[in-house]
Design a protein around this motif. Structure first.
Motif, mmCIF file in Angstrom:
data_model
loop_
_atom_site.group_PDB
_atom_site.id
_atom_site.type_symbol
_atom_site.label_atom_id
_atom_site.label_comp_id
_atom_site.label_asym_id
_atom_site.label_seq_id
_atom_site.Cartn_x
_atom_site.Cartn_y
_atom_site.Cartn_z
ATOM 1 N N ILE A 1 0.839 -1.205 0.000
ATOM 2 C CA ILE A 1 0.000 0.000 0.000
ATOM 3 C C ILE A 1 0.872 1.254 0.000
ATOM 4 N N LEU A 2 1.920 1.245 0.819
ATOM 5 C CA LEU A 2 2.830 2.397 0.854
ATOM 6 C C LEU A 2 3.538 2.582 -0.493
ATOM 7 N N GLU A 3 3.936 1.470 -1.101
ATOM 8 C CA GLU A 3 4.621 1.556 -2.397
ATOM 9 C C GLU A 3 3.705 2.133 -3.477
ATOM 10 N N GLU A 4 2.441 1.692 -3.465
ATOM 11 C CA GLU A 4 1.491 2.178 -4.476
ATOM 12 C C GLU A 4 1.101 3.642 -4.237
ATOM 13 N N THR A 5 0.985 4.038 -2.962
ATOM 14 C CA THR A 5 0.695 5.452 -2.689
ATOM 15 C C THR A 5 1.875 6.328 -3.102
ATOM 16 N N GLU A 6 3.101 5.782 -2.930
ATOM 17 C CA GLU A 6 4.285 6.509 -3.394
ATOM 18 C C GLU A 6 4.272 6.642 -4.915
ATOM 19 N N ARG A 7 3.808 5.600 -5.569
ATOM 20 C CA ARG A 7 3.706 5.630 -7.030
ATOM 21 C C ARG A 7 2.698 6.680 -7.480
ATOM 22 N N LEU A 8 1.564 6.759 -6.812
ATOM 23 C CA LEU A 8 0.570 7.786 -7.133
ATOM 24 C C LEU A 8 1.111 9.179 -6.864
ATOM 25 N N SER A 9 1.822 9.313 -5.758
ATOM 26 C CA SER A 9 2.411 10.606 -5.417
ATOM 27 C C SER A 9 3.425 11.030 -6.476
ATOM 28 N N HIS A 10 4.229 10.071 -6.939
ATOM 29 C CA HIS A 10 5.225 10.357 -7.968
ATOM 30 C C HIS A 10 4.544 10.739 -9.282
ATOM 31 N N LEU A 11 3.453 10.047 -9.607
ATOM 32 C CA LEU A 11 2.705 10.345 -10.824
ATOM 33 C C LEU A 11 2.134 11.757 -10.788
ATOM 34 N N SER A 12 1.488 12.115 -9.687
ATOM 35 C CA SER A 12 0.898 13.451 -9.572
ATOM 36 C C SER A 12 1.974 14.535 -9.585
ATOM 37 N N ALA A 13 3.116 14.264 -8.939
ATOM 38 C CA ALA A 13 4.212 15.245 -8.926
ATOM 39 C C ALA A 13 4.764 15.464 -10.332
ATOM 40 N N ASN A 14 4.893 14.386 -11.102
ATOM 41 C CA ASN A 14 5.391 14.512 -12.465
ATOM 42 C C ASN A 14 4.406 15.252 -13.360
ATOM 43 N N ILE A 15 3.120 14.992 -13.165
ATOM 44 C CA ILE A 15 2.110 15.700 -13.955
ATOM 45 C C ILE A 15 2.139 17.192 -13.645
ATOM 46 N N LEU A 16 2.257 17.537 -12.376
ATOM 47 C CA LEU A 16 2.339 18.946 -11.990
ATOM 48 C C LEU A 16 3.594 19.598 -12.546
ATOM 49 N N LEU A 17 4.722 18.881 -12.481
ATOM 50 C CA LEU A 17 5.972 19.422 -13.000
ATOM 51 C C LEU A 17 5.894 19.628 -14.508
ATOM 52 N N LEU A 18 5.333 18.651 -15.214
ATOM 53 C CA LEU A 18 5.210 18.771 -16.661
ATOM 54 C C LEU A 18 4.280 19.909 -17.044
ATOM 55 N N SER A 19 3.172 20.045 -16.308
ATOM 56 C CA SER A 19 2.256 21.152 -16.565
ATOM 57 C C SER A 19 2.943 22.495 -16.359
ATOM 58 N N LYS A 20 3.759 22.582 -15.321
ATOM 59 C CA LYS A 20 4.504 23.815 -15.052
ATOM 60 C C LYS A 20 5.505 24.095 -16.162
ATOM 61 N N LEU A 21 6.215 23.066 -16.606
ATOM 62 C CA LEU A 21 7.222 23.249 -17.642
ATOM 63 C C LEU A 21 6.599 23.618 -18.978
ATOM 64 N N GLU A 22 5.444 23.046 -19.291
ATOM 65 C CA GLU A 22 4.803 23.334 -20.564
ATOM 66 C C GLU A 22 4.272 24.753 -20.629
ATOM 67 N N ASN A 23 4.029 25.359 -19.478
ATOM 68 C CA ASN A 23 3.526 26.731 -19.448
ATOM 69 C C ASN A 23 4.598 27.731 -19.042
ATOM 70 N N GLN A 24 5.815 27.242 -18.901
ATOM 71 C CA GLN A 24 6.901 28.101 -18.448
ATOM 72 C C GLN A 24 7.631 28.696 -19.637
ATOM 73 N N GLN A 25 7.952 29.968 -19.560
ATOM 74 C CA GLN A 25 8.695 30.646 -20.606
ATOM 75 C C GLN A 25 10.161 30.755 -20.202
ATOM 76 N N GLN A 26 10.991 31.031 -21.196
ATOM 77 C CA GLN A 26 12.429 31.094 -20.945
ATOM 78 C C GLN A 26 12.788 32.149 -19.905
ATOM 79 N N LEU A 27 12.034 33.249 -19.886
ATOM 80 C CA LEU A 27 12.387 34.346 -18.993
ATOM 81 C C LEU A 27 12.231 33.966 -17.527
ATOM 82 N N THR A 28 11.502 32.902 -17.243
ATOM 83 C CA THR A 28 11.282 32.509 -15.857
ATOM 84 C C THR A 28 12.340 31.526 -15.353
ATOM 85 N N LEU A 29 13.261 31.108 -16.215
ATOM 86 C CA LEU A 29 14.303 30.192 -15.771
ATOM 87 C C LEU A 29 15.221 30.885 -14.756
ATOM 88 N N LYS A 30 15.542 30.166 -13.687
ATOM 89 C CA LYS A 30 16.424 30.706 -12.646
ATOM 90 C C LYS A 30 17.862 30.287 -12.966
#
Length: 344
Positions: free
Chosen positions: A167-196
């Motif tokens: 159960i812990l492994e699968e919840t970690e998998r879901l957490s990793h999936l949601s984190a990657n989706i959020l990161l990808l969504s952020k990157l797809e809407n991010q412009q070059q000027l916002t790079l640190k």
């Protein structure tokens, strides 16, 4: 400019040929009428002769124009019909390119390319829905099943601990999936000027990534071959760390036990080239052409851990840095990911 000029010349040349053909045929008909004596009988009626001449030119010119325009307008009519099919959602359509080498021919080629790309996008969209549903549903089914298992009376401590661990492994998998989706969504809407962007040493960053992934490569007894030039670059350090982690984890994931992974970085003209190469299972040509798509996984059974977003995120990070990423691979011969980034 050359294409535009060629189409104009073709248009003018077509009109010229129609006019010449009309004049030639009309003249031939008038000569025939003169031989038959019909024109001579109207010698006292010049207006009537002029009307007959003009009328014959109009009729003949119209007939020639209809014949010629049918052939000229056929590619345009085919494009119109093809566009209607695209509007209906039918992307499996190609227009025959019978036009001469001009703008119309280029337009047909562009239309066919657009239809092919839309077909691919439609397939990717369907695969996205299927894969996302699979990736999200699989851990949920496991969590529900083992949660019910915990509710059974007489469950031994070992069985209970195994269920909790899954159960812990699968919840970690879901957490990793949601984190990657959020990161990808952020990157797809991010412009070059916002790079640190900051300055840092690329070789040290790559070594740090290896340390962060030590547990994974020690489990598979991976050996490393490193050729890292001491390079100072200016980029978003956090995003590049994510990039190297994704590429290296992918290499570890598909390497054989006790395999070897090579990492090298060096100057490539005014840019930096980073190569991550494994000797693992490799990819087919089809897998290689789709490897950077969302949720795409070469393992159709989804038996290996992952969600098909790591390489998509890697490609987007490279794109944000105005770089290039490419992959070379053959089945059972491993994969080589080549990343080229500007130094500043």
């Amino acid at each position: 400019m050359r294409r535009t000029k060629s189409l104009k010349i073709q248009f003018v040349w077509t009109i010229f040929l129609i006019l010449v053909s009309t004049g030639f045929i009309s003249g031939a008909m008038l000569l025939l009428l003169m031989k038959l004596g019909l024109i001579d009988s109207l010698s006292g009626y010049p207006i009537v002769r002029l009307v007959i001449t003009l009328f014959s030119c109009v009729i003949i010119g119209t007939i020639i124009s209809m014949v010629v325009s049918k052939r000229i307008l056929k590619p345009i009519n085919d494009l119109v019909e093809g566009t209607k099919e695209i509007a209906k959602g039918n992307f499996d359509i190609q227009v025959e390119n019978a036009a001469m080498n001009n703008e119309l021919s280029a337009l047909i080629d562009s239309f066919n390319m657009m239809a092919s790309e839309l077909k691919n996008v439609d397939m990717v969209h369907n695969d996205f829905i299927t894969n996302f549903s699979h990736e999200f549903n699989t851990p949920m089914v496991s969590i529900r099943g083992f949660a019910k298992q915990l509710d059974k009376p007489g469950l031994s401590d070992i069985q209970r601990q195994e269920s909790i661990a899954i159960i812990l492994e699968e919840t970690e998998r879901l957490s990793h999936l949601s984190a990657n989706i959020l990161l990808l969504s952020k990157l797809e809407n991010q412009q070059q000027l916002t790079l640190k962007k900051t300055s840092f040493y690329l070789d040290e960053q790559l070594r740090m990534c290896l340390l962060l992934l030590q547990r994974l490569w020690e489990e598979k007894n991976i050996e490393w071959s490193l050729e890292l030039t001491h390079l100072l670059i200016v980029a978003d350090e956090e995003l590049l760390t994510q990039l190297w982690l994704n590429l290296i984890k992918n290499a570890i994931k598909y390497s054989h036990h006790s395999g070897t992974i090579s990492i090298s970085c060096y100057m490539f003209g005014s840019d930096v080239k980073v190569i991550v190469q494994d000797k693992g299972i490799g990819m087919s040509d089809y897998e290689r052409s789709h490897v950077f798509e969302k949720f795409y996984q070469g393992d159709a059974s989804h038996q290996t851990m992952g969600n098909g977003l790591g390489l998509t995120i890697a490609a987007r990070i490279v794109q944000l840095h105005n770089g290039k990423i490419n992959v070379k691979s053959k089945e059972q011969e491993g994969a080589t990911f080549i990343t080229i980034l500007p130094t500043a």
